[in-house]
Enzyme design. Structure first.
Site, short mmCIF file in Angstrom:
data_model
loop_
_atom_site.label_atom_id
_atom_site.label_comp_id
_atom_site.label_asym_id
_atom_site.label_seq_id
_atom_site.Cartn_x
_atom_site.Cartn_y
_atom_site.Cartn_z
N GLY A 125 0.67 -1.37 0.30
CA GLY A 125 -0.01 -0.07 -0.03
C GLY A 125 0.95 0.98 -0.27
O GLY A 125 1.99 1.01 0.49
N GLN A 184 2.66 9.85 2.10
CA GLN A 184 4.32 9.16 1.82
C GLN A 184 4.97 10.22 0.68
O GLN A 184 6.65 9.80 1.13
CB GLN A 184 3.85 8.13 1.82
N CYS A 203 5.93 -0.62 7.03
CA CYS A 203 5.08 0.70 7.02
C CYS A 203 6.39 1.21 6.34
O CYS A 203 8.11 0.78 6.20
CB CYS A 203 5.25 2.29 8.13
N LEU A 204 6.59 1.90 4.82
CA LEU A 204 7.59 2.22 3.90
C LEU A 204 8.54 3.37 4.39
O LEU A 204 9.30 3.23 4.13
CB LEU A 204 7.01 2.13 2.62
N GLU A 223 -3.54 2.95 5.67
CA GLU A 223 -3.16 4.42 5.02
C GLU A 223 -4.32 5.03 4.82
O GLU A 223 -3.43 6.67 4.82
CB GLU A 223 -3.73 3.63 3.09
N HIS A 271 -2.50 7.68 7.47
CA HIS A 271 -1.30 8.41 6.94
C HIS A 271 -1.83 9.46 5.99
O HIS A 271 -1.89 10.75 6.46
CB HIS A 271 -0.72 7.72 4.96
O1 K1U Z 1 1.75 2.61 3.80
C1 K1U Z 1 2.79 2.12 3.68
O2 K1U Z 1 4.07 2.39 4.31
C2 K1U Z 1 2.82 0.96 2.77
C3 K1U Z 1 2.61 -0.77 4.03
C4 K1U Z 1 1.13 -1.53 4.10
C5 K1U Z 1 1.27 -2.04 5.28
C6 K1U Z 1 1.48 -3.87 5.70
C7 K1U Z 1 1.65 -4.73 6.17
C8 K1U Z 1 0.95 -3.89 7.51
C9 K1U Z 1 -0.03 -2.65 7.08
C10 K1U Z 1 0.12 -2.25 6.07
C11 K1U Z 1 3.69 -1.53 3.63
O3 K1U Z 1 3.49 -2.21 2.85
S1 K1U Z 1 5.26 -2.53 3.86
C12 K1U Z 1 5.79 -3.52 3.48
C13 K1U Z 1 5.35 -4.68 3.08
O4 K1U Z 1 4.40 -5.06 4.08
C14 K1U Z 1 5.23 -6.32 1.83
C15 K1U Z 1 6.02 -5.56 1.31
C16 K1U Z 1 6.86 -6.34 0.03
C17 K1U Z 1 5.81 -8.00 -0.01
C18 K1U Z 1 4.63 -7.96 1.02
C19 K1U Z 1 4.36 -6.78 2.09
ZN ZN Z 2 2.40 3.48 5.66
#
Ligand code: K1U
Ligand code: ZN
Length: 171
Positions: free
Chosen positions: A46, A51, A92-93, A135, A138
């Site tokens: 997401g 962000q 979270c990225l 999200e 955010h």
């Molecule tokens: O908002 C963001 O920063 C994105 C975040 C979303 C999220 C992930 C897990 C639980 C709640 C919200 C991410 O994508 S973190 C990276 C991640 O979870 C992932 C990356 C690659 C493949 C699978 C998962």
């Molecule tokens: Zn996040």
């Protein structure tokens, strides 16, 4: 299409609430596609416009294993949230390499516009429900770390500072 720089926890832009998108045009759909490219490249499931320092209510999500089920949510609203809650290990990225447990409603019903300007509603559970809520936080200027204890938040801030120091070019 373009990969946009993702702001990290501690950057004040992540605390700025987003305003509604007033009209959906080519610029909006190009931005949504840039967000999607940024999310896939990271990689993440997401991304919220906040962000990438754009303060409009736009979210991209793809929780599919095949990474080909992009959903764009413009001006999303939660219509209903279940009484039942679930704890999920969130990432979270904007907070690289940190995962921690957050308690949220297990299911939500959301209404939004897609990148063509059509209204849609969906009921989500599991990772999609978690991701929509994460999200939307955010977009309100909230990062998942703010659900954790003050001690954990302090540890995360210092870990991220070290991460940024290590990533900075040495002179
Ligand atoms: O908002 C963001 O920063 C994105 C975040 C979303 C999220 C992930 C897990 C639980 C709640 C919200 C991410 O994508 S973190 C990276 C991640 O979870 C992932 C990356 C690659 C493949 C699978 C998962
Ligand atoms: Zn996040």
């Amino acid at each position: 299409m373009a990969v946009l720089p993702i702001r990290l926890f501690g950057d004040p832009v992540l605390s700025e609430p987003a305003g509604p998108v007033s009209s959906i045009d080519g610029k909006t759909s190009r931005f949504a596609h840039d967000m999607a490219e940024t999310m896939y490249e990271a990689p993440g499931v997401g991304l919220a416009a906040t962000q990438v320092d754009v303060h409009e209510r736009v979210i991209t999500i793809d929780v599919s294993e095949s990474r080909d089920e992009l959903r764009v949510f413009i001006n999303p609203e939660i219509l209903w949230a279940s009484d039942e809650h679930k704890v999920w290990d969130e990432g979270c990225l904007s907070v690289p390499d940190i995962y921690d447990k957050v308690d949220r409603p297990a299911r939500v019903r959301v209404r939004a516009l897609n990148e063509k300007g059509d209204t849609f509603e969906l009921e989500a559970d599991d990772l999609l429900a978690v991701c929509i809520q994460h999200e939307m936080d955010h977009l309100m200027g909230k990062v998942f770390v703010e659900y954790l204890s003050p001690l954990k938040q302090t540890r995360i801030r210092s870990k991220l500072k070290k991460h940024q120091r290590d990533a900075a070019p040495h002179r």
